[in-house]
Design a protein around this motif. Structure first.
Motif, PDB file in Angstrom:
ATOM      1  N   PRO A 301     -68.288  63.937  21.829  1.00  0.00           N
ATOM      2  CA  PRO A 301     -68.684  65.333  22.720  1.00  0.00           C
ATOM      3  C   PRO A 301     -68.186  66.663  21.986  1.00  0.00           C
ATOM      4  O   PRO A 301     -67.068  66.836  21.575  1.00  0.00           O
ATOM      5  CB  PRO A 301     -68.352  65.374  24.226  1.00  0.00           C
ATOM      6  CG  PRO A 301     -68.156  63.655  24.474  1.00  0.00           C
ATOM      7  CD  PRO A 301     -67.265  63.241  23.127  1.00  0.00           C
ATOM      8  N   GLN A 302     -69.201  67.752  22.120  1.00  0.00           N
ATOM      9  CA  GLN A 302     -68.548  68.724  21.420  1.00  0.00           C
ATOM     10  C   GLN A 302     -67.510  69.577  22.014  1.00  0.00           C
ATOM     11  O   GLN A 302     -66.759  70.334  21.479  1.00  0.00           O
ATOM     12  CB  GLN A 302     -69.936  70.008  21.440  1.00  0.00           C
ATOM     13  CG  GLN A 302     -71.038  69.555  20.581  1.00  0.00           C
ATOM     14  CD  GLN A 302     -70.538  69.386  18.985  1.00  0.00           C
ATOM     15  OE1 GLN A 302     -70.078  70.144  18.236  1.00  0.00           O
ATOM     16  NE2 GLN A 302     -70.758  68.070  18.586  1.00  0.00           N
ATOM     17  N   ASN A 303     -67.426  69.181  23.354  1.00  0.00           N
ATOM     18  CA  ASN A 303     -66.034  69.871  24.266  1.00  0.00           C
ATOM     19  C   ASN A 303     -64.810  69.208  24.293  1.00  0.00           C
ATOM     20  O   ASN A 303     -64.045  69.192  24.983  1.00  0.00           O
ATOM     21  CB  ASN A 303     -66.637  70.330  25.603  1.00  0.00           C
ATOM     22  CG  ASN A 303     -67.318  69.213  26.276  1.00  0.00           C
ATOM     23  OD1 ASN A 303     -66.994  68.057  25.893  1.00  0.00           O
ATOM     24  ND2 ASN A 303     -67.543  69.352  27.618  1.00  0.00           N
ATOM     25  N   LEU A 304     -64.797  68.000  23.565  1.00  0.00           N
ATOM     26  CA  LEU A 304     -63.711  66.864  23.693  1.00  0.00           C
ATOM     27  C   LEU A 304     -62.656  67.632  23.160  1.00  0.00           C
ATOM     28  O   LEU A 304     -62.505  68.056  21.903  1.00  0.00           O
ATOM     29  CB  LEU A 304     -64.157  65.588  22.868  1.00  0.00           C
ATOM     30  CG  LEU A 304     -63.175  64.364  23.232  1.00  0.00           C
ATOM     31  CD1 LEU A 304     -62.939  63.963  24.539  1.00  0.00           C
ATOM     32  CD2 LEU A 304     -63.326  63.418  22.180  1.00  0.00           C
ATOM     33  N   PRO A 305     -61.411  67.572  23.679  1.00  0.00           N
ATOM     34  CA  PRO A 305     -60.191  68.578  23.073  1.00  0.00           C
ATOM     35  C   PRO A 305     -59.976  68.050  21.767  1.00  0.00           C
ATOM     36  O   PRO A 305     -59.767  66.768  21.533  1.00  0.00           O
ATOM     37  CB  PRO A 305     -59.308  68.158  24.337  1.00  0.00           C
ATOM     38  CG  PRO A 305     -59.813  68.091  25.559  1.00  0.00           C
ATOM     39  CD  PRO A 305     -61.064  67.458  25.217  1.00  0.00           C
ATOM     40  N   SER A 308     -63.259  70.246  18.110  1.00  0.00           N
ATOM     41  CA  SER A 308     -64.220  71.292  17.804  1.00  0.00           C
ATOM     42  C   SER A 308     -63.423  72.241  16.887  1.00  0.00           C
ATOM     43  O   SER A 308     -62.529  72.138  16.474  1.00  0.00           O
ATOM     44  CB  SER A 308     -64.353  72.332  19.204  1.00  0.00           C
ATOM     45  OG  SER A 308     -63.108  72.775  19.753  1.00  0.00           O
ATOM     46  N   ARG A 432     -72.185  64.196  32.045  1.00  0.00           N
ATOM     47  CA  ARG A 432     -71.078  64.797  31.435  1.00  0.00           C
ATOM     48  C   ARG A 432     -69.644  64.625  31.958  1.00  0.00           C
ATOM     49  O   ARG A 432     -68.823  65.578  31.999  1.00  0.00           O
ATOM     50  CB  ARG A 432     -71.373  66.330  31.065  1.00  0.00           C
ATOM     51  CG  ARG A 432     -72.797  66.648  30.568  1.00  0.00           C
ATOM     52  CD  ARG A 432     -72.779  65.927  29.238  1.00  0.00           C
ATOM     53  NE  ARG A 432     -74.087  66.418  28.081  1.00  0.00           N
ATOM     54  CZ  ARG A 432     -75.231  65.721  28.277  1.00  0.00           C
ATOM     55  NH1 ARG A 432     -75.393  64.778  28.957  1.00  0.00           N
ATOM     56  NH2 ARG A 432     -76.230  66.231  27.493  1.00  0.00           N
ATOM     57  N   THR A 435     -65.185  60.801  29.618  1.00  0.00           N
ATOM     58  CA  THR A 435     -63.728  61.708  29.267  1.00  0.00           C
ATOM     59  C   THR A 435     -63.535  61.363  27.710  1.00  0.00           C
ATOM     60  O   THR A 435     -62.160  61.993  27.274  1.00  0.00           O
ATOM     61  CB  THR A 435     -62.781  61.201  30.139  1.00  0.00           C
ATOM     62  OG1 THR A 435     -62.455  59.964  30.167  1.00  0.00           O
ATOM     63  CG2 THR A 435     -62.750  61.934  31.629  1.00  0.00           C
ATOM     64  N   ASP A 467     -74.199  67.500  23.234  1.00  0.00           N
ATOM     65  CA  ASP A 467     -74.475  68.576  23.568  1.00  0.00           C
ATOM     66  C   ASP A 467     -74.173  69.762  22.194  1.00  0.00           C
ATOM     67  O   ASP A 467     -73.551  70.674  22.154  1.00  0.00           O
ATOM     68  CB  ASP A 467     -73.432  69.405  24.463  1.00  0.00           C
ATOM     69  CG  ASP A 467     -73.897  68.918  25.955  1.00  0.00           C
ATOM     70  OD1 ASP A 467     -74.899  68.744  26.287  1.00  0.00           O
ATOM     71  OD2 ASP A 467     -72.909  68.760  26.667  1.00  0.00           O
ATOM     72  N   TYR A 468     -74.733  68.846  21.102  1.00  0.00           N
ATOM     73  CA  TYR A 468     -74.583  69.616  19.590  1.00  0.00           C
ATOM     74  C   TYR A 468     -75.536  70.771  19.600  1.00  0.00           C
ATOM     75  O   TYR A 468     -76.657  70.501  19.928  1.00  0.00           O
ATOM     76  CB  TYR A 468     -74.796  68.305  18.577  1.00  0.00           C
ATOM     77  CG  TYR A 468     -75.012  68.843  17.102  1.00  0.00           C
ATOM     78  CD1 TYR A 468     -73.790  69.383  16.701  1.00  0.00           C
ATOM     79  CD2 TYR A 468     -76.320  68.796  16.496  1.00  0.00           C
ATOM     80  CE1 TYR A 468     -74.048  69.846  15.287  1.00  0.00           C
ATOM     81  CE2 TYR A 468     -76.308  69.403  15.296  1.00  0.00           C
ATOM     82  CZ  TYR A 468     -75.134  69.691  14.464  1.00  0.00           C
ATOM     83  OH  TYR A 468     -75.280  70.077  13.257  1.00  0.00           O
TER      84      TYR A 468
END
Length: 541
Positions: A301-305, A308, A432, A435, A467-468
């Motif tokens: 995922p784009q928001n995975l810590p 990015s 979403r 994790t 969510d790219y």
């Protein structure tokens, strides 16, 4: 496999509808018997599947378990044969002179399984319902090319107009030469008027116009299976040659395979990895191991810590290079998978294994470690890199192998994150709430290169689960979609993949063969271009 090229659709064309079937209220015993008698056998064919994620409304189905069923319950404008060639089903003709304005004429006299006539308004209403933002249908993305579509507000598809009961017109925002080729996908199926009286109830007991229908109201037993019988109202080329199809939702591929060996299951489309080395000997000429339009990956995922920006780009490339694809495919899949060279499939026209940037898919321990160290210099990584998957789909072995390869190469903690079944896994992905990274794959909706790119990686696309978004990538997709020829389009789609190799919204793993087979109880078993058996062709005494 030969896949139909799409360039020829730019002139006046006549193509057909996707293979789907119909269902209705409980049929009488007379109806069931007569429908089966018209075929070449009367036995009920049993097949494996998985619990559909959503109610059986075609525009909200984007996974295999639901797709198998709606493709038998509904008939679209066109259907695809075993090689991926489109044929008219409900459509009499699909015509255009500019690849932007289409006139679609339906065959007359067709009905749903409840005797409601199939008319042009059914397509227009269904497409509008699926496209409307507030209805939150997973297939809405497929209508973005039609005039009036909006991602920002409820907006009718102003490009659709009913001419009369047997014809309607479609105006696209821009020319799309492959538009007729798309029309066999389930998002484009019609809905009878009764569907809109209670769409939720309809999804549990759908009424369709395809070769099959529900055996009775309540034939879908959740987490158990679903029973279909031939639809006597169906008049297309996919007429059922058996007495029905019963899908059983297995908790494991091993259980399904054991039932196949014991002649307790007739058709299996997913051999467990534990049997890859033996199933061709065990099944003999009833075994299937053939290329299919199926691609396997996992999405970060784009928001995975940590994944990015510049740091994320370095980590994504390091993760990809840390995976020894040839070793994994040899050890686990034993000749039933091929390491990926791109984001599409070798059985689709336009595939290439020489796209710049593809070297990020090569196992390179030294470079992977260097990239990870460079990312750690920006911000140290903590925690465990996980890959989510559904335990009922036969994925544990390869997920364990991939995470072990990452762990051993990069020296980080990495492991699988199993979910008990496909529905619970997909619910977390869709909502979403997952994790970590998660397994993804693509079984083509229609035989075109764009189908492996647009629905998965375009901004706001229906299956863009990570969510790219990249405007340059979107622009190349748009330019390719309006190209005059398929060769021109595919060159632009290949350029778009160069961007994907830089951004790596998903990590390509391998291309899949369909590995399956049939029991001694059935004949005429054929698997299609997209790995799905042609259930309506199967005969059983």
């Amino acid at each position: 496999m030969k896949i139909r090229r799409i360039a020829g659709f730019a002139a006046s064309v006549a193509v057909g509808a996707l293979v789907l079937t119909a269902c209705s209220s409980t049929p009488s015993d007379t109806e069931s018997t007569s429908a089966a008698a018209e075929g070449t056998s009367t036995g009920i064919v049993t097949a494996n599947s998985s619990e559909p994620q959503n109610p059986l409304v075609p525009g909200n189905i984007n996974e295999v378990g639901g797709g198998k069923v709606v493709d038998l319950l509904f008939a679209g404008l066109v259907y695809y044969d075993a090689a991926g060639e489109p044929h008219n089903e409900v459509a009499e003709s699909i015509e255009t002179t500019d690849a932007q304005n289409y006139t679609i004429t339906l065959k007359s006299g067709l009905t749903y399984s409840n005797d409601e006539p199939v008319i042009a308004k059914n397509f227009v209403d269904a497409w509008n319902y699926t496209a409307l933002l507030s209805n939150a249908q997973l297939g809405s993305y497929f209508f973005e090319d039609i005039e009036g579509f909006s991602y920002d507000e409820d907006s009718a598809l102003t490009g659709l107009a009913v001419v009369d009961d047997t014809s309607f017109t479609v105006k696209l925002k821009e020319p799309r030469a492959d538009f007729p080729l798309r029309l066999g996908y389930s998002a484009f199926f019609p809905l009878p008027e009764v569907a809109f009286t209670d769409i939720a109830a309809f999804g549990e007991n759908p009424i369709g116009n395809g070769p099959y229908m529900l055996a009775k109201e309540g034939a879908w037993q959740h987490n158990v299976g679903i029973d279909l019988i031939p639809n006597p109202a169906y008049e297309g080329d996919r007429t059922a040659k058996n007495g029905g199809v019963t899908f059983t939702f297995y908790a494991s591929q091993e259980a399904a395979y054991n039932d196949l060996l014991a002649d307790q299951l007739d058709v299996l489309d997913a051999v467990p990895d534990s049997a890859f080395g033996t199933f061709e000997d065990e099944l003999g000429d009833r075994a299937v191991n053939q290329p299919a339009a199926v691609f396997q990956s996992f999405t970060i995922p784009q928001n995975l810590p940590g994944f990015s920006g510049e740091e994320g780009a370095l980590r994504r490339a390091a993760i990809s290079m840390a995976i020894n694809r040839p070793e994994i495919t040899d050890a686990i899949f034993q000749g039933t998978r091929t390491p990926a060279n791109d984001f599409t499939s070798p059985v689709i026209a336009g595939w290439s294994d020489t796209i710049p940037g593809a070297e990020v898919l090569d196992y390179n321990e030294t470079e992977a470690k260097a990239l990870w160290a460079e990312a750690d210099a920006i911000a140290p990584y903590t925690g465990t890199f996980t890959i989510g998957y559904n335990a009922d789909g036969g994925h544990q072995a390869w997920v364990d192998a991939v995470t072990n390869s990452i762990k051993n190469t990069l020296g980080i903690a990495s492991e699988g994150n199993p979910y008990p079944d496909f529905k619970s896994f997909r619910d977390d992905v869709t909502n979403r709430t997952i994790t970590g990274a998660f397994r993804t794959g693509w079984q083509a909706d229609y035989p075109g290169l764009f189908n492996f790119l647009g629905p998965i990686y375009a901004t706001d696309a229906s299956s863009n689960d990570g969510d790219y978004t990249n405007p340059e990538f979107d622009a190349l997709l748009a330019d390719g979609s309006t190209a005059a020829t398929v060769d021109e389009a595919n060159k632009l789609f290949q350029q778009a993949q160069e961007i994907l190799f830089t951004d790596l919204p998903a990590i390509p793993l391998w291309y899949s063969n369909v590995t399956g087979g049939s029991a001694a109880t059935v004949d005429n078993v054929e698997f299609g271009w997209n790995s799905v058996p042609l259930y309506y062709e199967v005969t059983k005494s």
